[in-house]
Design an enzyme around this catalytic site. Structure first.
Site, PDB file in Angstrom:
ATOM      1  N   GLN A 240       2.975  10.005   0.983  1.00 46.14           N
ATOM      2  CA  GLN A 240       4.249   9.287   1.128  1.00 46.14           C
ATOM      3  C   GLN A 240       5.185   9.504  -0.058  1.00 46.14           C
ATOM      4  O   GLN A 240       6.353   9.129   0.003  1.00 46.14           O
ATOM      5  CB  GLN A 240       4.000   7.783   1.290  1.00 46.14           C
TER       6      GLN A 240
ATOM      7  N   CYS B 214       5.315  -0.006   7.233  1.00 51.27           N
ATOM      8  CA  CYS B 214       4.966   1.210   6.488  1.00 51.27           C
ATOM      9  C   CYS B 214       6.196   1.608   5.694  1.00 51.27           C
ATOM     10  O   CYS B 214       7.301   1.628   6.248  1.00 51.27           O
ATOM     11  CB  CYS B 214       4.578   2.315   7.471  1.00 51.27           C
ATOM     12  N   LEU B 215       5.999   1.932   4.414  1.00 51.50           N
ATOM     13  CA  LEU B 215       7.162   2.278   3.588  1.00 51.50           C
ATOM     14  C   LEU B 215       7.859   3.551   4.069  1.00 51.50           C
ATOM     15  O   LEU B 215       9.008   3.779   3.734  1.00 51.50           O
ATOM     16  CB  LEU B 215       6.750   2.416   2.113  1.00 51.50           C
TER      17      LEU B 215
ATOM     18  N   GLY C 136       0.833  -1.189   0.000  1.00 56.70           N
ATOM     19  CA  GLY C 136       0.000   0.000   0.000  1.00 56.70           C
ATOM     20  C   GLY C 136       0.870   1.241   0.000  1.00 56.70           C
ATOM     21  O   GLY C 136       1.990   1.216   0.538  1.00 56.70           O
TER      22      GLY C 136
ATOM     23  N   HIS D 299      -4.912   1.645   7.294  1.00 53.07           N
ATOM     24  CA  HIS D 299      -3.589   2.273   7.411  1.00 53.07           C
ATOM     25  C   HIS D 299      -3.415   3.416   6.397  1.00 53.07           C
ATOM     26  O   HIS D 299      -2.979   4.517   6.757  1.00 53.07           O
ATOM     27  CB  HIS D 299      -2.517   1.185   7.187  1.00 53.07           C
ATOM     28  N   GLU D 300      -3.778   3.156   5.142  1.00 54.45           N
ATOM     29  CA  GLU D 300      -3.545   4.164   4.094  1.00 54.45           C
ATOM     30  C   GLU D 300      -4.511   5.352   4.234  1.00 54.45           C
ATOM     31  O   GLU D 300      -4.132   6.486   3.970  1.00 54.45           O
ATOM     32  CB  GLU D 300      -3.681   3.540   2.695  1.00 54.45           C
TER      33      GLU D 300
ATOM     34  N   HIS E  23      -3.153   7.780   6.597  1.00 57.84           N
ATOM     35  CA  HIS E  23      -2.115   8.660   6.030  1.00 57.84           C
ATOM     36  C   HIS E  23      -2.708   9.950   5.481  1.00 57.84           C
ATOM     37  O   HIS E  23      -2.086  11.011   5.554  1.00 57.84           O
ATOM     38  CB  HIS E  23      -1.385   7.953   4.878  1.00 57.84           C
TER      39      HIS E  23
END
Ligand code: ZN
Length: 169
Positions: free
Chosen positions: A50, A92-93, A45, A134-135, A138
């Site tokens: 990000q 998480c990236l 994701g 999660h996304e 963000h």
């Protein structure tokens, strides 16, 4: 084109993103680049903030490219239903190498727009539900470490600060 991923410590990640209003070629290109960046990372994701774009959209593919049906871009997503709960490791990236246990809903129904502005509902379970939750966070500037206890969060922040100092972030 692979985009640079914004890492924790950058104020951009804690800002609320703006609605997408233009469903133009620029948006299509951004989404293409985001998929290339996510698959290259690799991750399942990726939200626009990000990659430094404060817009309300994210992409996900919990099959990591194996199942076309799971490849999806969600523009202006709104979570309509959250049901049950699941506890599991989450990464998480924007936090390379960090995995923490986070409680998320087991099922999520999200309404979003597609690349052409049409709206659709996505009803997902388990890993995909975790990913949507999660996304979407963000896009409101919320990060997964906010779900940790204050003690665990402080420990993790200290570990990250050390990595930043050591040039390993
Ligand atoms: Zn993330």
């Amino acid at each position: 084109m692979i985009l640079d991923i914004v890492k924790y410590g950058d104020a951009l990640l804690t800002k609320r993103a703006d609605e997408v209003t233009e469903f133009d070629s620029k948006l299509h290109k951004l989404v293409d680049d985001m998929f290339e960046t996510m698959y290259g990372a690799p991750g399942v994701g990726l939200a626009a903030p990000q990659v430094g774009v404060l817009k309300r959209l994210f992409i996900m593919d919990c099959s990591s490219g194996k199942n076309k049906n799971q490849k999806v871009a969600l523009i202006n997503p709104i979570i309509e239903v959250e049901e049950g709960e699941q506890i599991g490791d989450e990464g998480c990236l924007s936090f390379p190498g960090i995995f923490v246990q986070v409680k998320r809903p087991q099922r999520v129904v999200v309404r979003a727009q597609d690349l052409n502005g049409g709206s659709f509902d996505l009803d997902v379970l388990d890993l995909e539900a975790r990913c949507v939750s999660h996304e979407t966070d963000h896009l409101d500037g919320d990060l997964f470490i906010e779900y940790l206890s204050p003690l665990k969060r402080d420990l993790l922040k200290r570990r990250i600060k050390k990595r930043i100092r050591d040039g390993e972030w």
